[in-house]
Design an enzyme around this catalytic site. Structure first.
Site, PDB file in Angstrom:
ATOM      1  CG  ASP A 155     -18.432 -37.994  47.248  1.00 25.90           C
ATOM      2  OD1 ASP A 155     -17.497 -38.766  46.938  1.00 25.90           O
ATOM      3  OD2 ASP A 155     -18.344 -36.753  47.182  1.00 25.90           O
TER       4      ASP A 155
ATOM      5  CG  ASP B 182     -13.489 -38.059  45.564  1.00 27.11           C
ATOM      6  OD1 ASP B 182     -14.617 -38.484  45.858  1.00 27.11           O
ATOM      7  OD2 ASP B 182     -13.073 -36.919  45.875  1.00 27.11           O
TER       8      ASP B 182
ATOM      9  CG  HIS C 164     -10.436 -32.613  45.057  1.00 24.74           C
ATOM     10  ND1 HIS C 164      -9.854 -33.834  45.275  1.00 24.74           N
ATOM     11  CD2 HIS C 164     -11.780 -32.832  45.138  1.00 24.74           C
ATOM     12  CE1 HIS C 164     -10.797 -34.738  45.497  1.00 24.74           C
ATOM     13  NE2 HIS C 164     -11.981 -34.155  45.415  1.00 24.74           N
TER      14      HIS C 164
ATOM     15  CG  HIS D 124      -9.620 -32.092  49.116  1.00 30.19           C
ATOM     16  ND1 HIS D 124     -10.204 -32.777  50.162  1.00 30.19           N
ATOM     17  CD2 HIS D 124     -10.549 -32.097  48.135  1.00 30.19           C
ATOM     18  CE1 HIS D 124     -11.424 -33.162  49.820  1.00 30.19           C
ATOM     19  NE2 HIS D 124     -11.655 -32.769  48.601  1.00 30.19           N
TER      20      HIS D 124
ATOM     21  CD  GLU E 152     -15.981 -33.101  44.419  1.00 31.88           C
ATOM     22  OE1 GLU E 152     -16.981 -33.495  45.036  1.00 31.88           O
ATOM     23  OE2 GLU E 152     -14.829 -33.205  44.876  1.00 31.88           O
TER      24      GLU E 152
ATOM     25  CD  GLU F  28     -15.811 -36.490  43.513  1.00 33.15           C
ATOM     26  OE1 GLU F  28     -16.610 -36.838  44.395  1.00 33.15           O
ATOM     27  OE2 GLU F  28     -14.701 -35.970  43.765  1.00 33.15           O
TER      28      GLU F  28
HETATM   29 MN    MN Z   1     -13.954 -35.078  45.590  1.00 32.10          MN
HETATM   30 MN    MN Z   2     -16.185 -37.198  46.398  1.00 29.63          MN
END
Ligand code: MN
Ligand code: MN
Length: 298
Positions: A83, A94, A156, A164, A189, A281
């Site tokens: 990630d 992200d 998010h 976030h 995600e 994600e």
């Molecule tokens: Mn994330």
């Molecule tokens: Mn992530």
């Protein structure tokens, strides 16, 4: 969002996608996690960008928030979640994927469950859809693989310099009727597991973030906190990055600053029944009539 901003969101997404594929290519069984982390973060810099947070390399029942420290000795194995995030002038992407490094490829379906759920969620994301509907689609898709979503991990919103902020995007039908709006940037995600689908706190991760200024009498800690605030703002960072800059005495300052509530120290997130967890994600931009995946090639 103006054109200039849109360009940066897209750029951050494109680089993250490329670097994630690179990370996947070097994440072979037995390779030290520290080596993967260093190579991947260097790759981000090659594009003239920065890491938005320390790369997470979480194995098996550890769902997230595991990142190698400066002296980490562990090696890639099992069910590995990669990630990572890219930061261009505060515009963040992200993205994550999971690789099965077991000899028997025993987690294939678990990986598919998370990937498929992400795909189905992306299909329905558009202005006006309710959060609970996105969550339900993720949950129902994961259930077709006879596994469960992790309900206390979620996607998010993303804003400039903020990882976030605002909405959380549930991985199950949480009855939240809030509707998505055009122009929102979201990280979706899904996490899937053969266990109960709840994560609890594990060991300290070595991932920190700035909370508040603190007037410590220790000059070194003061210097380090000033650096952190200026360099990362409120984005997560690794103890490893500070050891690189300030040497191992930075670790003492991190401990002091954590005790003083100037820094937050993230804990690893571990599936309650110690069952393996997979993750997929992507970062998307909600458009007029759907969404644009930002973490992709072109
Ligand atoms: Mn994330
Ligand atoms: Mn992530």
């Amino acid at each position: 969002m103006n054109d200039k901003e849109l360009k940066k969101w897209r750029e951050a997404g494109k680089i993250a996608h490329k670097v994630l594929n690179y990370a996947k290519s070097i994440a072979k069984p037995g390779v030290p996690l520290l080596e993967i982390a260093e190579k991947v973060e260097k790759e981000v810099e090659k594009y003239g960008a920065k890491s938005a947070f320390p790369i997470n390399l979480s194995i098996n029942e550890v769902a997230a928030h595991s990142s190698p420290g400066h002296d980490d000795k562990s090696v890639a194995h099992g069910l590995l979640k990669i990630d990572l995030g890219v930061n261009i002038d505060g515009f963040i992407s992200d993205t994550a994927l999971t690789v099965d490094l077991t000899p028997e490829q025993e987690h294939k379906d678990l990986i598919l469950a998370a990937e498929h759920a992400l795909k189905e969620a992306i299909k329905v994301i558009s202005p006006g859809i309710m959060l609970m509907e996105v969550g339900r689609i993720i949950q129902d898709t994961i259930a077709t693989y006879n596994v469960a979503p992790v309900v206390n991990l979620s996607g998010h919103e993303l804003e400039r310099w903020k990882l976030h902020p605002g909405l959380t995007i549930p991985n199950y039908d949480n009855a939240n009727i809030t509707k998505l709006k055009g122009g929102m940037v979201l990280a979706i995600e899904p996490f899937a597991t053969t266990g109960q689908g709840i994560v609890i706190d594990g060991k300290p991760s070595g991932i920190y973030k700035f909370i508040a200024k603190h007037n410590t009498r220790d000059a070194e800690s003061r210097k380090i906190l000033e650096f952190i605030e200026k360099e990362f703002r409120e984005l997560p960072f690794s103890s490893r990055w500070l050891v690189k800059k300030f040497g191992t005495r930075a670790l003492l300052s991190l401990r002091l600053l954590e005790q003083a509530n100037a820094l937050h120290h993230f804990k690893q997130l571990v599936e309650k029944t110690k069952a393996p967890v997979s993750q997929a994600e992507a970062t998307v931009l909600v458009t007029k009539d759907g969404c644009e995946v930002l973490t992709k090639n072109e």
